[in-house]
Design a protein around this motif. Structure first.
Motif, PDB file in Angstrom:
ATOM      1  N   ASN A   1      36.003  94.417  28.510  1.00  0.00           N
ATOM      2  CA  ASN A   1      36.851  94.288  29.683  1.00  0.00           C
ATOM      3  C   ASN A   1      37.128  92.824  29.997  1.00  0.00           C
ATOM      4  OD1 ASN A   1      36.476  97.248  30.953  1.00  0.00           O
ATOM      5  ND2 ASN A   1      34.499  96.515  30.229  1.00  0.00           N
ATOM      6  N   LEU A   2      38.344  92.510  30.416  1.00  0.00           N
ATOM      7  CA  LEU A   2      38.601  91.203  31.000  1.00  0.00           C
ATOM      8  C   LEU A   2      37.864  91.123  32.323  1.00  0.00           C
ATOM      9  CD1 LEU A   2      42.421  90.557  30.443  1.00  0.00           C
ATOM     10  CD2 LEU A   2      40.498  89.697  29.124  1.00  0.00           C
ATOM     11  N   ARG A   3      37.133  90.025  32.532  1.00  0.00           N
ATOM     12  CA  ARG A   3      36.317  89.890  33.744  1.00  0.00           C
ATOM     13  C   ARG A   3      36.800  88.720  34.591  1.00  0.00           C
ATOM     14  NH1 ARG A   3      31.641  86.896  35.403  1.00  0.00           N
ATOM     15  NH2 ARG A   3      30.296  88.107  36.811  1.00  0.00           N
ATOM     16  N   THR A   4      37.093  89.006  35.845  1.00  0.00           N
ATOM     17  CA  THR A   4      37.399  87.964  36.821  1.00  0.00           C
ATOM     18  C   THR A   4      36.578  88.240  38.072  1.00  0.00           C
ATOM     19  OG1 THR A   4      39.285  89.224  37.694  1.00  0.00           O
ATOM     20  CG2 THR A   4      39.737  87.592  35.959  1.00  0.00           C
ATOM     21  N   THR A   5      36.411  87.215  38.902  1.00  0.00           N
ATOM     22  CA  THR A   5      35.663  87.377  40.148  1.00  0.00           C
ATOM     23  C   THR A   5      36.445  86.742  41.285  1.00  0.00           C
ATOM     24  OG1 THR A   5      34.418  85.329  39.775  1.00  0.00           O
ATOM     25  CG2 THR A   5      33.423  87.377  38.970  1.00  0.00           C
ATOM     26  N   THR A   6      36.218  87.271  42.479  1.00  0.00           N
ATOM     27  CA  THR A   6      36.777  86.703  43.702  1.00  0.00           C
ATOM     28  C   THR A   6      35.655  86.581  44.720  1.00  0.00           C
ATOM     29  OG1 THR A   6      37.416  88.923  44.462  1.00  0.00           O
ATOM     30  CG2 THR A   6      39.085  87.614  43.311  1.00  0.00           C
ATOM     31  N   PRO A   7      35.777  85.655  45.678  1.00  0.00           N
ATOM     32  CA  PRO A   7      34.736  85.513  46.698  1.00  0.00           C
ATOM     33  C   PRO A   7      34.551  86.815  47.473  1.00  0.00           C
ATOM     34  CG  PRO A   7      36.216  83.629  46.733  1.00  0.00           C
ATOM     35  CD  PRO A   7      36.839  84.632  45.828  1.00  0.00           C
ATOM     36  N   GLY A   8      33.271  87.129  47.736  1.00  0.00           N
ATOM     37  CA  GLY A   8      32.972  88.365  48.440  1.00  0.00           C
ATOM     38  C   GLY A   8      33.281  88.320  49.920  1.00  0.00           C
ATOM     39  N   GLY A   9      33.163  87.124  50.508  1.00  0.00           N
ATOM     40  CA  GLY A   9      33.412  87.001  51.939  1.00  0.00           C
ATOM     41  C   GLY A   9      32.309  87.677  52.744  1.00  0.00           C
ATOM     42  N   GLY A  10      32.527  87.785  54.032  1.00  0.00           N
ATOM     43  CA  GLY A  10      31.544  88.432  54.895  1.00  0.00           C
ATOM     44  C   GLY A  10      30.329  87.563  55.106  1.00  0.00           C
ATOM     45  N   PRO A  11      29.358  88.069  55.845  1.00  0.00           N
ATOM     46  CA  PRO A  11      28.176  87.257  56.181  1.00  0.00           C
ATOM     47  C   PRO A  11      27.275  86.969  54.993  1.00  0.00           C
ATOM     48  CG  PRO A  11      27.896  89.521  56.939  1.00  0.00           C
ATOM     49  CD  PRO A  11      29.313  89.409  56.472  1.00  0.00           C
ATOM     50  N   PHE A  12      27.379  87.766  53.924  1.00  0.00           N
ATOM     51  CA  PHE A  12      26.472  87.595  52.791  1.00  0.00           C
ATOM     52  C   PHE A  12      27.117  86.848  51.613  1.00  0.00           C
ATOM     53  CE2 PHE A  12      25.207  91.520  55.009  1.00  0.00           C
ATOM     54  CZ  PHE A  12      23.940  91.145  55.419  1.00  0.00           C
ATOM     55  N   GLY A  13      28.403  86.564  51.697  1.00  0.00           N
ATOM     56  CA  GLY A  13      29.058  85.807  50.625  1.00  0.00           C
ATOM     57  C   GLY A  13      29.051  86.559  49.309  1.00  0.00           C
ATOM     58  N   GLY A  14      28.682  85.879  48.252  1.00  0.00           N
ATOM     59  CA  GLY A  14      28.659  86.487  46.929  1.00  0.00           C
ATOM     60  C   GLY A  14      30.040  86.580  46.324  1.00  0.00           C
ATOM     61  N   THR A  15      30.154  87.355  45.248  1.00  0.00           N
ATOM     62  CA  THR A  15      31.427  87.520  44.551  1.00  0.00           C
ATOM     63  C   THR A  15      31.681  88.997  44.277  1.00  0.00           C
ATOM     64  OG1 THR A  15      30.375  87.249  42.377  1.00  0.00           O
ATOM     65  CG2 THR A  15      31.269  85.264  43.434  1.00  0.00           C
ATOM     66  N   ILE A  16      32.946  89.317  44.095  1.00  0.00           N
ATOM     67  CA  ILE A  16      33.366  90.660  43.708  1.00  0.00           C
ATOM     68  C   ILE A  16      33.864  90.593  42.273  1.00  0.00           C
ATOM     69  CG2 ILE A  16      34.932  92.572  44.185  1.00  0.00           C
ATOM     70  CD1 ILE A  16      35.028  91.605  47.088  1.00  0.00           C
ATOM     71  N   GLU A  17      33.362  91.470  41.436  1.00  0.00           N
ATOM     72  CA  GLU A  17      33.721  91.496  40.027  1.00  0.00           C
ATOM     73  C   GLU A  17      34.886  92.456  39.793  1.00  0.00           C
ATOM     74  OE1 GLU A  17      30.990  91.520  36.160  1.00  0.00           O
ATOM     75  OE2 GLU A  17      31.057  93.496  37.115  1.00  0.00           O
ATOM     76  N   HIS A  18      35.856  91.995  38.962  1.00  0.00           N
ATOM     77  CA  HIS A  18      37.002  92.831  38.615  1.00  0.00           C
ATOM     78  C   HIS A  18      37.047  92.969  37.093  1.00  0.00           C
ATOM     79  CE1 HIS A  18      38.437  92.191  42.760  1.00  0.00           C
ATOM     80  NE2 HIS A  18      38.092  90.926  42.559  1.00  0.00           N
ATOM     81  N   LEU A  19      37.125  94.207  36.617  1.00  0.00           N
ATOM     82  CA  LEU A  19      37.137  94.482  35.185  1.00  0.00           C
ATOM     83  C   LEU A  19      38.413  95.227  34.803  1.00  0.00           C
ATOM     84  CD1 LEU A  19      33.449  95.697  34.629  1.00  0.00           C
ATOM     85  CD2 LEU A  19      34.362  93.374  34.368  1.00  0.00           C
ATOM     86  N   VAL A  20      39.061  94.747  33.725  1.00  0.00           N
ATOM     87  CA  VAL A  20      40.257  95.401  33.189  1.00  0.00           C
ATOM     88  C   VAL A  20      39.998  95.714  31.720  1.00  0.00           C
ATOM     89  CG1 VAL A  20      42.716  95.190  32.708  1.00  0.00           C
ATOM     90  CG2 VAL A  20      41.761  94.158  34.786  1.00  0.00           C
TER      91      VAL A  20
END
Length: 261
Positions: free
Chosen positions: A161-180
């Motif tokens: 899968n192609l993998r990209t991430t975006t900031p998770g936001g919110g009080p805990f931060g982190g990242t959101i993973e996107h798979l294609v």
């Protein structure tokens, strides 16, 4: 100015001819078309600009090339004029694709460089890519019907899968993973033992120069809880292939269980 061969308003009649040279993955490639810079000036001084034609041709391992450009459509309103395609070269952009760069010159009141034609002839070596690894699971979870790929048919879905991430936001931060999903894999061999089974898989021709994540989903194993296939080693299934490193082996997975409460 940038012109894209995928836009017919910017490049007309772009065509590609390929011939397999039969040695080491080498190809002869001929690209031709008519670029449409539509560049107009109204000045008796000489103006210069570079025109970049995005060819969308993978550079891979470029060995030899020749470039020819020629004025195809020009216009002047009865004054001294200059129309020139001074130099044309091939470059490789950040995505690993070829770009034709032509230095243009124009002078006259008014002068219009509508179009120029181009032909690029090159020899290129296609570098094939692959990802390989081993899937392991306790035989008690699943005993294949045979020690062949057919013995585990339909059990595993293997994907690059192609993998990209975006900031998770919110009080805990982190990242959101996107798979294609971009490249499927398949089982090439199976080994059955009393305690553990193994299957070797292969993913042919995943893309280069992009971050990939290999995932394996199983359907058919029965354990003490929910069975998942997990990578052996933290983020060992996240990788990037390139011409310099076109393959990756030992991207291994092992069966794990999530106990049912």
């Amino acid at each position: 100015m940038d012109l894209d061969v995928r836009n017919q308003n910017q490049v007309a009649g772009h065509s590609v001819v390929r011939a397999d040279l039969g040695v080491g993955g080498r190809q002869l490639v001929v690209l031709s078309g008519t670029a449409i810079p539509a560049w107009k000036i109204d000045d008796e001084s000489t103006h210069r600009d570079s025109c970049r034609v995005l060819l969308h041709e993978p550079a891979e391992s470029l060995e030899q090339s020749t470039v020819h450009v020629g004025l195809a459509s020009i216009q002047n309103e009865d004054t001294e004029y200059v129309f020139a395609a001074d130099q044309a070269t091939l470059q490789v952009d950040s995505t690993g694709e070829l770009v034709l760069v032509t230095n243009l010159a124009l002078m006259g009141e008014a002068s219009f460089l509508h179009r120029f034609s181009y032909q690029v002839v090159l020899t290129n070596r296609i570098v094939t890519t692959e990802i390989t690894g081993t899937l392991s699971w306790p035989t008690r979870f699943l005993r294949p019907s045979s020690a062949t790929p057919a013995g585990v048919s339909g059990v595993f879905t293997i994907t690059a899968n192609l993998r990209t991430t975006t900031p998770g936001g919110g009080p805990f931060g982190g990242t959101i993973e996107h798979l294609v999903p971009v490249a499927p894999g398949h089982i090439v061999s199976v080994t059955i033992a009393d305690d553990t089974c193994h299957a070797i898989y292969r993913i042919p021709e995943p893309p280069k120069n992009q971050q990939l994540k290999v995932t394996v989903v199983q359907q058919g194993m029965h354990g003490p809880g929910q069975v998942t296939m997990e990578p052996v080693g933290f983020e060992s299934n996240i990788l990037t292939l390139s011409v310099a490193q076109p393959s990756r082996s030992n991207v291994d997975f092992v069966a794990a269980t999530l106990a049912v409460s």
